[in-house]
Design a protein around this motif. Structure first.
Motif, PDB file in Angstrom:
ATOM      1  N   UNK A   1       0.831  -1.198   0.000  1.00 24.79           N
ATOM      2  CA  UNK A   1       0.000   0.000   0.000  1.00 24.79           C
ATOM      3  C   UNK A   1       0.870   1.253   0.000  1.00 24.79           C
ATOM      4  N   UNK A   2       0.440   2.251  -0.752  1.00 24.14           N
ATOM      5  CA  UNK A   2       1.182   3.508  -0.840  1.00 24.14           C
ATOM      6  C   UNK A   2       0.833   4.411   0.341  1.00 24.14           C
ATOM      7  N   UNK A   3       1.572   5.498   0.480  1.00 24.27           N
ATOM      8  CA  UNK A   3       1.272   6.473   1.534  1.00 24.27           C
ATOM      9  C   UNK A   3      -0.120   7.061   1.322  1.00 24.27           C
ATOM     10  N   UNK A   4      -0.465   7.285   0.060  1.00 18.78           N
ATOM     11  CA  UNK A   4      -1.806   7.808  -0.240  1.00 18.78           C
ATOM     12  C   UNK A   4      -2.882   6.809   0.186  1.00 18.78           C
ATOM     13  N   UNK A   5      -2.606   5.520  -0.042  1.00 17.57           N
ATOM     14  CA  UNK A   5      -3.542   4.483   0.408  1.00 17.57           C
ATOM     15  C   UNK A   5      -3.714   4.538   1.924  1.00 17.57           C
ATOM     16  N   UNK A   6      -2.584   4.686   2.634  1.00 22.46           N
ATOM     17  CA  UNK A   6      -2.638   4.734   4.098  1.00 22.46           C
ATOM     18  C   UNK A   6      -3.476   5.917   4.571  1.00 22.46           C
ATOM     19  N   UNK A   7      -3.278   7.052   3.925  1.00 26.94           N
ATOM     20  CA  UNK A   7      -4.052   8.245   4.290  1.00 26.94           C
ATOM     21  C   UNK A   7      -5.542   8.024   4.034  1.00 26.94           C
ATOM     22  N   UNK A   8      -5.842   7.329   2.944  1.00 24.93           N
ATOM     23  CA  UNK A   8      -7.243   7.043   2.620  1.00 24.93           C
ATOM     24  C   UNK A   8      -7.851   6.089   3.638  1.00 24.93           C
ATOM     25  N   UNK A   9      -7.108   5.041   3.989  1.00 24.27           N
ATOM     26  CA  UNK A   9      -7.590   4.100   5.005  1.00 24.27           C
ATOM     27  C   UNK A   9      -7.867   4.820   6.328  1.00 24.27           C
ATOM     28  N   UNK A  10      -6.947   5.676   6.724  1.00 18.62           N
ATOM     29  CA  UNK A  10      -7.107   6.398   7.993  1.00 18.62           C
ATOM     30  C   UNK A  10      -8.344   7.287   7.968  1.00 18.62           C
ATOM     31  N   UNK A  11      -8.564   7.936   6.830  1.00 15.42           N
ATOM     32  CA  UNK A  11      -9.755   8.784   6.697  1.00 15.42           C
ATOM     33  C   UNK A  11     -11.025   7.934   6.720  1.00 15.42           C
ATOM     34  N   UNK A  12     -10.987   6.792   6.036  1.00 13.23           N
ATOM     35  CA  UNK A  12     -12.146   5.893   6.009  1.00 13.23           C
ATOM     36  C   UNK A  12     -12.486   5.387   7.415  1.00 13.23           C
ATOM     37  N   UNK A  13     -11.454   5.088   8.203  1.00  7.54           N
ATOM     38  CA  UNK A  13     -11.687   4.543   9.548  1.00  7.54           C
ATOM     39  C   UNK A  13     -12.326   5.558  10.490  1.00  7.54           C
ATOM     40  N   UNK A  14     -12.329   6.811  10.100  1.00  7.41           N
ATOM     41  CA  UNK A  14     -13.003   7.847  10.889  1.00  7.41           C
ATOM     42  C   UNK A  14     -14.415   8.118  10.381  1.00  7.41           C
TER      43      UNK A  14
END
Length: 290
Positions: A41-54
């Motif tokens: 997973x890319x850094x952008x993916x990680x940022x998206x996952x973190x946003x989704x989890x909120x």
């Protein structure tokens, strides 16, 4: 394919059952490709996952995705824990806790929850208490017929078709050795002492009714169940309980809050005690009551 596109495929619903089946199948195919290719997973993916989890809805996509993958990235450990803490449904928060138990181990999960409890506001403390319920030890007592129970431990493992950590069956768990069980007991004892110390200290200084209620649900009912390290705090805790009506179930909690300043009235305390005794005698106390 971007995460947003994968999410859109996962979230598509239709009254047409054939179309819905096609979308579900396509999502599973994508997940299999991710797993088989060992996708990074890319850094952008990680940022998206973190946003989704909120997000109240999109977080379930993340849970569903990683329930079918054998690894959760390190960067998502705390976001998963925080999602569990902020999930208001005390049954649904398990879907964030259990994958973390599988991937990161019970020790890290326990310590993280303790830290959030220690540093969080009342809302966070309540969420942590609810999450504690599912942050379970890998040790279980197994009945041996008429003989004494035996303590066994189970490691969680990936079986290629993973859905839950709760059922300790052979497909999702493998048994610890006797040596591993012994080591686990030592670690678990230390963690339990630390958790109970936090809960006792918070109960004694925090007068919030909801916080005290949730803490009480996570503490033993008997002084003998507390370790020597926490005995003094436990004595103070039971003295407070003798004066303050802290309900045993959600219905009585709401009753006390409605009564306000009359919530500690001796007559009310007597009424609640009798009611709880009847409920317990009938075996009607469940997770939903709490």
């Amino acid at each position: 394919m971007t995460l947003n596109k994968i999410y859109n495929i996962w979230s598509l619903t239709s009254e047409d059952e054939d179309i819905q089946t096609q979308n579900t199948s396509k999502f599973y195919d994508i997940v299999n490709d991710i797993r088989n290719s060992k996708y990074i997973w890319s850094k952008q993916d990680m940022d998206t996952f973190k946003a989704f989890l909120k997000h109240n809805e999109k977080k379930w996509f993340v849970v569903n995705l990683f329930s079918k993958l054998d690894i959760i990235p390190e960067q998502l450990f705390q976001p998963f824990i925080e999602a569990a803490i902020h999930e208001t449904n005390p049954s649904a928060n398990r879907y964030f806790i259990e994958p973390c138990l599988r991937v990161f181990g019970f020790e890290r999960v326990f310590e993280s929850l303790n830290l959030h409890f220690q540093n969080g506001n009342n809302e966070t403390k309540i969420g942590v208490c609810k999450a504690y319920y599912w942050a379970r030890s890998p040790l279980v007592s197994v009945s041996k017929g008429d003989g004494p129970c035996e303590t066994k431990g189970y490691h969680l493992k990936w079986n290629g078709h993973y859905y839950s950590d709760y059922d300790r069956d052979k497909e999702t768990h493998y048994e610890m050795t006797a040596s591993e069980v012994s080591k686990c007991k030592v670690v678990l004892k230390t963690l339990r002492i630390a958790r109970r110390k936090l809960l006792l200290e918070e109960f004694l200084k925090n007068k919030d009714t909801d916080v005290r209620y949730q803490i009480k649900l996570r503490l033993p009912d008997d002084i003998s169940s507390f370790s020597s390290e926490n005995k003094a705090l436990a004595n103070l805790y039971f003295k407070v309980l003798a004066k303050d009506v802290v309900p045993d179930n959600y219905a009585d909690l709401q009753l006390k809050k409605r009564l306000g300043i009359f919530g500690n009235n001796k007559l009310i305390r007597f009424f609640l005690k009798k009611k709880n005794d009847r409920i317990k005698k009938k075996g009607l106390i469940t997770l939903k009551n709490k």
